[in-house]
Design an enzyme around this catalytic site. Structure first.
Site, PDB file in Angstrom:
ATOM      1  CG  HIS A  99      -1.848   1.132   1.337  1.00 31.91           C
ATOM      2  ND1 HIS A  99      -3.190   1.033   1.040  1.00 31.91           N
ATOM      3  CD2 HIS A  99      -1.641   2.419   1.726  1.00 31.91           C
ATOM      4  CE1 HIS A  99      -3.758   2.214   1.237  1.00 31.91           C
ATOM      5  NE2 HIS A  99      -2.838   3.070   1.660  1.00 31.91           N
ATOM      6  CD  GLU A 100       1.500   3.526   3.640  1.00 25.82           C
ATOM      7  OE1 GLU A 100       1.705   4.613   3.045  1.00 25.82           O
ATOM      8  OE2 GLU A 100       0.464   3.313   4.294  1.00 25.82           O
ATOM      9  CG  HIS A 103       0.321   6.109  -0.476  1.00 33.24           C
ATOM     10  ND1 HIS A 103      -0.783   6.532  -1.176  1.00 33.24           N
ATOM     11  CD2 HIS A 103      -0.149   5.553   0.673  1.00 33.24           C
ATOM     12  CE1 HIS A 103      -1.884   6.233  -0.489  1.00 33.24           C
ATOM     13  NE2 HIS A 103      -1.516   5.635   0.637  1.00 33.24           N
TER      14      HIS A 103
END
Length: 197
Positions: A99-100, A103
């Site tokens: 997920h990160e 980003h």
């Protein structure tokens, strides 16, 4: 946060962490991060970050103890933090790292990304929620959410709102408006994947 019946433990351990009040110690979590770095999805994302001109060194992803009840986060110029005291199993660490990294990829490819802009933040959260597998039906079931049709988009919307509302620059109304304004473009933007995994 997800819950699961099994734990991922080192050989010879009893499956329980030595961390206080649940979760893992920073050292245990750092070992789990190292295992995450060997997974195909993490390798793919790291490779595409480097292709986009963003080198991530050996200390880009680190385990930390977090005061807030979050799983992790990405901070421009600092990297990714995984909240060891909120991690219990390898799958949780893998999900946070994936997920990160999405980003980080968004931050790398969009040189004008402004995290204080609710629409920019919402777009990256939509992409991370959709592309990371955060909202896979098995994870949603373990969280206590189950719907036969439309569960994935509903989950992404719920998780985007939770994250963007936590942004000090975004009220609940601003977060909702931003999410709705960018939804179609950002949900359908699957880069660096050819299609949503």
């Amino acid at each position: 946060m997800e819950t699961a019946a099994d734990t991922d433990s080192k050989p010879g351990s009893d499956g329980f962490s030595s961390a206080v009040n649940g979760g893992r110690t920073v050292e245990e979590c750092q070992d789990m991060i190292q295992r995450s770095l060997r997974t195909p999805m993490v390798k793919f994302l790291k490779e595409h970050l480097e292709k986009a001109g963003c080198d991530i060194g050996g200390n880009f992803i680190k385990a930390v103890n977090c005061d807030r009840h979050i799983s992790g986060g990405y901070v421009r110029g600092e990297g990714i933090m995984v909240c060891s005291n909120h991690m219990n199993i390898q799958d949780e660490v893998n999900q946070v790292v994936i997920h990160e990294l999405i980003h980080a990829y968004d931050d790398c490819r969009a040189k004008n990304l402004d995290w204080s802009n609710c629409a920019h933040h919402a777009c990256s959260e939509i992409r991370a929620g959709h592309l990371s597998g955060d909202c896979h039906y098995k994870r949603e079931f373990l969280r206590g959410y189950m719907k036969i049709r439309g569960h994935e988009q509903e989950c992404v919307r719920r998780r985007v709102m939770k994250s963007v509302i936590a942004n000090p620059y975004c009220s609940e109304a601003a977060a909702k408006d931003a999410m709705e304004a960018v939804w179609d473009v950002c949900y359908n933007d699957t880069q660096p994947f050819d299609r949503a995994p």
